[in-house]
Design a protein around this motif. Structure first.
Motif, mmCIF file in Angstrom:
data_model
loop_
_atom_site.group_PDB
_atom_site.id
_atom_site.type_symbol
_atom_site.label_atom_id
_atom_site.label_comp_id
_atom_site.label_asym_id
_atom_site.label_seq_id
_atom_site.Cartn_x
_atom_site.Cartn_y
_atom_site.Cartn_z
ATOM 1 N N THR A 100 0.833 -1.211 0.000
ATOM 2 C CA THR A 100 0.000 0.000 0.000
ATOM 3 C C THR A 100 0.860 1.251 0.000
ATOM 4 O O THR A 100 0.591 2.202 -0.752
ATOM 5 N N ALA A 101 1.908 1.265 0.833
ATOM 6 C CA ALA A 101 2.813 2.422 0.884
ATOM 7 C C ALA A 101 3.498 2.632 -0.465
ATOM 8 O O ALA A 101 3.630 3.769 -0.940
ATOM 9 N N ALA A 102 3.922 1.539 -1.090
ATOM 10 C CA ALA A 102 4.598 1.628 -2.390
ATOM 11 C C ALA A 102 3.645 2.124 -3.479
ATOM 12 O O ALA A 102 4.027 2.942 -4.328
ATOM 13 N N ILE A 103 2.402 1.648 -3.462
ATOM 14 C CA ILE A 103 1.407 2.099 -4.447
ATOM 15 C C ILE A 103 1.127 3.592 -4.283
ATOM 16 O O ILE A 103 1.053 4.337 -5.262
ATOM 17 N N CYS A 104 0.983 4.028 -3.015
ATOM 18 C CA CYS A 104 0.734 5.453 -2.755
ATOM 19 C C CYS A 104 1.894 6.303 -3.246
ATOM 20 O O CYS A 104 1.690 7.357 -3.864
ATOM 21 N N ASP A 105 3.118 5.860 -2.976
ATOM 22 C CA ASP A 105 4.294 6.583 -3.458
ATOM 23 C C ASP A 105 4.322 6.633 -4.984
ATOM 24 O O ASP A 105 4.670 7.661 -5.577
ATOM 25 N N THR A 106 3.964 5.521 -5.602
ATOM 26 C CA THR A 106 3.929 5.461 -7.070
ATOM 27 C C THR A 106 2.953 6.494 -7.628
ATOM 28 O O THR A 106 3.275 7.227 -8.574
ATOM 29 N N ILE A 107 1.767 6.558 -7.035
ATOM 30 C CA ILE A 107 0.752 7.529 -7.487
ATOM 31 C C ILE A 107 1.249 8.956 -7.302
ATOM 32 O O ILE A 107 1.110 9.801 -8.194
ATOM 33 N N LEU A 108 1.862 9.238 -6.124
ATOM 34 C CA LEU A 108 2.364 10.590 -5.849
ATOM 35 C C LEU A 108 3.481 10.979 -6.822
ATOM 36 O O LEU A 108 3.542 12.122 -7.288
ATOM 37 N N ILE A 109 4.358 10.027 -7.110
ATOM 38 C CA ILE A 109 5.466 10.290 -8.045
ATOM 39 C C ILE A 109 4.926 10.614 -9.442
ATOM 40 O O ILE A 109 5.355 11.573 -10.082
ATOM 41 N N ILE A 110 3.964 9.806 -9.903
ATOM 42 C CA ILE A 110 3.379 10.024 -11.229
ATOM 43 C C ILE A 110 2.674 11.384 -11.295
ATOM 44 O O ILE A 110 2.850 12.148 -12.247
ATOM 45 N N LEU A 111 1.875 11.700 -10.248
ATOM 46 C CA LEU A 111 1.170 12.983 -10.211
ATOM 47 C C LEU A 111 2.151 14.151 -10.172
ATOM 48 O O LEU A 111 1.947 15.166 -10.841
ATOM 49 N N LYS A 132 -7.489 -2.537 8.593
ATOM 50 C CA LYS A 132 -6.924 -1.433 9.368
ATOM 51 C C LYS A 132 -5.477 -1.169 8.953
ATOM 52 O O LYS A 132 -5.026 -0.024 8.909
ATOM 53 N N GLN A 133 -4.757 -2.237 8.635
ATOM 54 C CA GLN A 133 -3.360 -2.095 8.199
ATOM 55 C C GLN A 133 -3.280 -1.273 6.903
ATOM 56 O O GLN A 133 -2.445 -0.371 6.783
ATOM 57 N N ILE A 134 -4.173 -1.572 5.960
ATOM 58 C CA ILE A 134 -4.195 -0.839 4.693
ATOM 59 C C ILE A 134 -4.600 0.614 4.906
ATOM 60 O O ILE A 134 -4.000 1.531 4.338
ATOM 61 N N LEU A 135 -5.611 0.852 5.759
ATOM 62 C CA LEU A 135 -6.065 2.214 6.030
ATOM 63 C C LEU A 135 -4.960 3.042 6.696
ATOM 64 O O LEU A 135 -4.748 4.208 6.352
ATOM 65 N N PHE A 136 -4.241 2.429 7.647
ATOM 66 C CA PHE A 136 -3.138 3.117 8.305
ATOM 67 C C PHE A 136 -2.030 3.430 7.304
ATOM 68 O O PHE A 136 -1.456 4.527 7.309
ATOM 69 N N ALA A 137 -1.723 2.454 6.437
ATOM 70 C CA ALA A 137 -0.678 2.665 5.430
ATOM 71 C C ALA A 137 -1.075 3.789 4.471
ATOM 72 O O ALA A 137 -0.236 4.610 4.078
ATOM 73 N N LEU A 138 -2.354 3.844 4.100
ATOM 74 C CA LEU A 138 -2.848 4.931 3.247
ATOM 75 C C LEU A 138 -2.681 6.282 3.938
ATOM 76 O O LEU A 138 -2.240 7.257 3.330
ATOM 77 N N SER A 139 -3.029 6.321 5.236
ATOM 78 C CA SER A 139 -2.967 7.595 5.957
ATOM 79 C C SER A 139 -1.532 8.071 6.141
ATOM 80 O O SER A 139 -1.239 9.253 5.959
ATOM 81 N N VAL A 140 -0.606 7.151 6.492
ATOM 82 C CA VAL A 140 0.784 7.584 6.699
ATOM 83 C C VAL A 140 1.466 7.944 5.386
ATOM 84 O O VAL A 140 2.483 8.634 5.378
#
Length: 200
Positions: A44-55, A107-115
């Protein structure tokens, strides 16, 4: 090769420092019963970083850097979030290290999304540094730069979770992990204070 090396070095420089995102992914490696159960946080953290990098590379950085009020909202929301996450990490105890209080999948995914998405350092670093650094490249070179940054992010988060699992298996004293949590919480609170001071 220049954009690839530039992307690798820049991404490592931004991702290496101890922060709430790194602490959370590492902690899941320690607290979850197995590596498989720790993977959702890392992925989840890696996917979020990927999205942020692309944006960031495709223009979001220009929007945020042009409007001061957007940056201000990001920082204020981030301060509140960091204060909360510091409290959560500080209060975690030995029971969680034995897997008795391991976070369930949702909850693990939600926390990873938030951080990942509510962390002002991650947002501002990605948008302000990676986004602006990508401006010097065009076409294929910009694509290579982006891919290099994304690969570093994925490898890093998987390595963090794996390291947590490994240290748990070799039975490092729980006191070491509890001390790590306390120090991490202090660092996170310090980051919040630093951001707050920077507003004035």
């Amino acid at each position: 090769m220049e954009p690839i090396f530039h992307g690798i070095i820049l991404a490592f420089g931004l991702i290496l420092p101890l922060g709430v995102q790194n602490v959370f992914v590492f902690t899941q490696g320690v607290t979850q019963p197995s590596m498989v159960l720790a993977l959702p946080a890392a992925i989840t953290a890696a996917i979020c970083d990927t999205i942020l990098i692309i944006l960031a590379i495709f223009g979001l950085s220009m929007i945020v850097l042009q409007f001061e009020w957007i940056r201000l909202i990001l920082i204020i929301a981030g301060i509140l979030f960091l204060l909360y996450m510091g409290k959560v990490i500080w209060l975690s105890d030995a029971a969680s290290l034995e897997g008795k209080e391991a976070l369930p999948l949702k909850k693990q995914i939600l926390f990873a999304l938030s951080v990942s998405l509510l962390n002002p350092h991650a947002l501002l670093d990605t948008i302000g540094v990676i986004g602006t650094s990508a401006v010097k490249y065009e076409g294929q070179d910009q694509g290579l730069f982006m891919i290099a940054c994304i690969i570093v992010s994925w490898l890093w988060f998987l390595l963090l979770a794996t390291t947590g699992v490994f240290l748990k298996k070799i039975q490092i004293s729980k006191k070491v992990f509890i001390l790590f949590n306390k120090l991490s919480a202090i660092f996170i609170w310090g980051t919040a204070i630093y951001l707050l001071v920077g507003l004035f």
